[in-house]
Design an enzyme around this catalytic site. Sequence first.
Site, short mmCIF file in Angstrom:
data_model
loop_
_atom_site.label_atom_id
_atom_site.label_comp_id
_atom_site.label_asym_id
_atom_site.label_seq_id
_atom_site.Cartn_x
_atom_site.Cartn_y
_atom_site.Cartn_z
N ASP A 1 -3.02 -34.03 68.43
CA ASP A 1 -3.11 -32.56 68.48
C ASP A 1 -2.06 -31.93 67.57
O ASP A 1 -2.34 -30.96 66.85
CB ASP A 1 -2.90 -32.05 69.91
CG ASP A 1 -3.98 -32.52 70.87
OD1 ASP A 1 -5.11 -32.78 70.42
OD2 ASP A 1 -3.68 -32.63 72.07
N ASP B 1 -3.11 -36.92 77.12
CA ASP B 1 -2.08 -35.98 76.67
C ASP B 1 -0.80 -36.25 77.43
O ASP B 1 -0.82 -36.72 78.57
CB ASP B 1 -2.53 -34.54 76.92
CG ASP B 1 -3.70 -34.14 76.05
OD1 ASP B 1 -3.76 -34.58 74.89
OD2 ASP B 1 -4.57 -33.39 76.53
#
Length: 201
Positions: free
Chosen positions: A166, A132
């Site tokens: 995401d 991420d």
Amino acid sequence: MKAAYTKPFFIAALIILLDQAIKIWVRTHMQLQEEIPLLGNRGMLHYTENNGMAFGMELGGELGKLALTLFRIVAVCGIGYGLVHLIKHKYHRGLIMMVALIFAGAVGNIIDSAFYGIIYNYAPLFHGRVVDMFYFPLLTGHFPKWLPVWGGEEYIFFRPVFNLADAAISVGVFMILINQKRYFKQEEPEISNPNSEMVEE
């Protein structure tokens, strides 16, 4: 293959490639927890890795990690099958495109979970960590002290660190939710006017 088939999968493939390109760049050019400002203190690349679900949520333990990865693989197969079904039965194009986004996001994170451990030599197959990097703490401050439970504690909006996969999943799900009536609209059968028979007679 018809254009109706190729366009959603082309968009999905593009998102997957871009997602992986960003992750590989971050992993090879940044150190864990390193930050690169994009919008000052309100937006930055913040390199982190997680063992679990979207936005850093986790399912604990080695068995939990394996179960989550296997579940993701089954889920992405189901989403892919559903996408083909929607295309074949000519569902709303907006719905098809949103499902393609969800499919792309799921595949993007599966690649990390399934293969990154082996590629980067830190974990066995299906035990990789998801990379991420996008962090947007747009609003920061402290809750009023008189507020129950959270009084005086710091708040950050938006706190989770996420990746392009995401974001694709979130946009797809959100757009389906707010456009349900349009995406799942059913054609109403024509109702004959009883007076029309009298006119014809």
